[in-house]
Design a protein around this motif. Sequence first.
Motif, PDB file in Angstrom:
ATOM      1  N   HIS A 138      -9.291   4.382  -6.425  1.00  0.00           N
ATOM      2  CA  HIS A 138      -8.843   4.181  -5.043  1.00  0.00           C
ATOM      3  C   HIS A 138      -8.476   5.513  -4.410  1.00  0.00           C
ATOM      4  O   HIS A 138      -7.922   6.397  -5.067  1.00  0.00           O
ATOM      5  N   ALA A 139      -8.786   5.656  -3.129  1.00  0.00           N
ATOM      6  CA  ALA A 139      -8.367   6.836  -2.376  1.00  0.00           C
ATOM      7  C   ALA A 139      -8.044   6.418  -0.953  1.00  0.00           C
ATOM      8  O   ALA A 139      -8.906   5.875  -0.251  1.00  0.00           O
ATOM      9  N   ALA A 140      -6.805   6.630  -0.526  1.00  0.00           N
ATOM     10  CA  ALA A 140      -6.380   6.314   0.837  1.00  0.00           C
ATOM     11  C   ALA A 140      -6.066   7.605   1.574  1.00  0.00           C
ATOM     12  O   ALA A 140      -5.265   8.429   1.092  1.00  0.00           O
TER      13      ALA A 140
ATOM     14  N   GLY B   5      -2.323   0.502   6.428  1.00  0.00           N
ATOM     15  CA  GLY B   5      -2.832   1.216   5.269  1.00  0.00           C
ATOM     16  C   GLY B   5      -2.762   0.425   3.985  1.00  0.00           C
ATOM     17  O   GLY B   5      -3.749   0.274   3.262  1.00  0.00           O
ATOM     18  N   HIS B   6      -1.592  -0.102   3.683  1.00  0.00           N
ATOM     19  CA  HIS B   6      -1.440  -0.885   2.453  1.00  0.00           C
ATOM     20  C   HIS B   6      -2.285  -2.153   2.489  1.00  0.00           C
ATOM     21  O   HIS B   6      -2.925  -2.513   1.492  1.00  0.00           O
ATOM     22  N   ALA B   7      -2.306  -2.822   3.615  1.00  0.00           N
ATOM     23  CA  ALA B   7      -3.069  -4.071   3.727  1.00  0.00           C
ATOM     24  C   ALA B   7      -4.550  -3.834   3.471  1.00  0.00           C
ATOM     25  O   ALA B   7      -5.219  -4.641   2.807  1.00  0.00           O
ATOM     26  N   SER B   8      -5.080  -2.726   3.979  1.00  0.00           N
ATOM     27  CA  SER B   8      -6.493  -2.422   3.775  1.00  0.00           C
ATOM     28  C   SER B   8      -6.787  -2.191   2.297  1.00  0.00           C
ATOM     29  O   SER B   8      -7.756  -2.733   1.741  1.00  0.00           O
ATOM     30  N   THR B   9      -5.952  -1.411   1.650  1.00  0.00           N
ATOM     31  CA  THR B   9      -6.130  -1.139   0.227  1.00  0.00           C
ATOM     32  C   THR B   9      -6.100  -2.420  -0.596  1.00  0.00           C
ATOM     33  O   THR B   9      -6.956  -2.648  -1.467  1.00  0.00           O
ATOM     34  N   LEU B  10      -5.134  -3.282  -0.338  1.00  0.00           N
ATOM     35  CA  LEU B  10      -4.986  -4.500  -1.139  1.00  0.00           C
ATOM     36  C   LEU B  10      -6.150  -5.454  -0.923  1.00  0.00           C
ATOM     37  O   LEU B  10      -6.577  -6.145  -1.851  1.00  0.00           O
ATOM     38  N   ASP B  11      -6.691  -5.503   0.289  1.00  0.00           N
ATOM     39  CA  ASP B  11      -7.874  -6.312   0.541  1.00  0.00           C
ATOM     40  C   ASP B  11      -9.047  -5.798  -0.284  1.00  0.00           C
ATOM     41  O   ASP B  11      -9.801  -6.575  -0.876  1.00  0.00           O
TER      42      ASP B  11
ATOM     43  N   VAL C 205      -6.308   8.315  -6.301  1.00  0.00           N
ATOM     44  CA  VAL C 205      -6.609   9.721  -6.044  1.00  0.00           C
ATOM     45  C   VAL C 205      -5.889  10.163  -4.766  1.00  0.00           C
ATOM     46  O   VAL C 205      -6.004   9.527  -3.725  1.00  0.00           O
ATOM     47  N   GLY C 206      -5.164  11.273  -4.875  1.00  0.00           N
ATOM     48  CA  GLY C 206      -4.376  11.716  -3.732  1.00  0.00           C
ATOM     49  C   GLY C 206      -3.232  10.767  -3.469  1.00  0.00           C
ATOM     50  O   GLY C 206      -3.029  10.292  -2.354  1.00  0.00           O
ATOM     51  N   SER C 207      -2.455  10.504  -4.508  1.00  0.00           N
ATOM     52  CA  SER C 207      -1.465   9.423  -4.474  1.00  0.00           C
ATOM     53  C   SER C 207      -0.256   9.711  -3.612  1.00  0.00           C
ATOM     54  O   SER C 207       0.556   8.815  -3.354  1.00  0.00           O
ATOM     55  N   GLY C 208      -0.074  10.947  -3.161  1.00  0.00           N
ATOM     56  CA  GLY C 208       1.005  11.254  -2.231  1.00  0.00           C
ATOM     57  C   GLY C 208       2.361  10.855  -2.769  1.00  0.00           C
ATOM     58  O   GLY C 208       2.706  11.110  -3.919  1.00  0.00           O
ATOM     59  N   GLY C 209       3.148  10.183  -1.919  1.00  0.00           N
ATOM     60  CA  GLY C 209       4.494   9.795  -2.303  1.00  0.00           C
ATOM     61  C   GLY C 209       4.579   8.587  -3.209  1.00  0.00           C
ATOM     62  O   GLY C 209       5.680   8.183  -3.600  1.00  0.00           O
ATOM     63  N   GLY C 210       3.441   7.991  -3.567  1.00  0.00           N
ATOM     64  CA  GLY C 210       3.425   6.873  -4.512  1.00  0.00           C
ATOM     65  C   GLY C 210       3.678   5.521  -3.909  1.00  0.00           C
ATOM     66  O   GLY C 210       3.759   4.515  -4.632  1.00  0.00           O
ATOM     67  N   ASP C 211       3.788   5.410  -2.578  1.00  0.00           N
ATOM     68  CA  ASP C 211       4.069   4.110  -1.965  1.00  0.00           C
ATOM     69  C   ASP C 211       2.916   3.129  -2.144  1.00  0.00           C
ATOM     70  O   ASP C 211       3.136   1.935  -2.362  1.00  0.00           O
TER      71      ASP C 211
ATOM     72  N   ASN D 195     -10.022   3.968   1.682  1.00  0.00           N
ATOM     73  CA  ASN D 195      -9.279   3.564   2.883  1.00  0.00           C
ATOM     74  C   ASN D 195      -9.064   4.827   3.704  1.00  0.00           C
ATOM     75  O   ASN D 195      -8.387   5.744   3.260  1.00  0.00           O
ATOM     76  N   ASP D 196      -9.684   4.890   4.888  1.00  0.00           N
ATOM     77  CA  ASP D 196      -9.530   6.103   5.683  1.00  0.00           C
ATOM     78  C   ASP D 196      -9.595   5.774   7.167  1.00  0.00           C
ATOM     79  O   ASP D 196      -9.725   4.607   7.550  1.00  0.00           O
TER      80      ASP D 196
END
Length: 237
Positions: A136-138, A45-51, A69-75, A167-168
């Motif tokens: 961004h939205a994951a 998940g993180h790798a996809s976002t950063l790319d 958007v939809g930041s959840g726990g902030g990780d 990222n989905d």
Amino acid sequence: MSAPPTLDFDSRSTALELMDEPGLDPAELAETLGELAFVNKFLGGHASTLDGMARLIPPDRREFDVLDVGSGGGDTARRIVEWASRRGLTARVHGIDLSAETVAYARRANAGLPGIDFTAADLFDLPAMRKYDIVHAALVLHHLPDETAVKALAKMFELSRLGLVINDLHRHPAAYHAINGLTALLSKNRLIRHDAPLSVLRAFRRSELEDLTRRAALPAAEVSWRWAFRWLMVVRK
């Protein structure tokens, strides 16, 4: 293992995830958000976002801001700021989430870290004049019916200067059975065990994501498959 009576991979499931229910127990929610951070780290998940971020940031830019958007726990917000810092860049990330309890958790988990803040807010209530370099939205779109997803993409694009990073998940039998087995084996959290496989059933084929962007009247999206069963979608301004 939890499984619906009939598995249909040809179309998106309309069953609702437990995480979308109001009034969740705060302790159970905190445990769930912690496990989701683990999943984001180790299942791409993180790798996809950063790319996606790297694709949109111009080479001469030394700083940028992000609406998560939809930041959840902030990780993910934290990883964006850390990733930028390692590259000599300055990132500021503003996370929004519908759940006030989730926002409270994110604030606790990221207390004292510069460049990150969180607000309980609805994407559709944000003023159009407040722009962000990247929106961004994951793992957000699959929670939405198609019509709402189209409106969300249009709103996010309106708020961006450089474009979108989405990222989905990829709806695929292998993804479903893998996550169903892994969560049954490794997690005791009822939300994770129920929602993780259901998220795959609510997720997308490539053509469906491309169709959503067309219906939102966005420029052609760059959609790429990422491990493990993720889609990275970048839409440039």
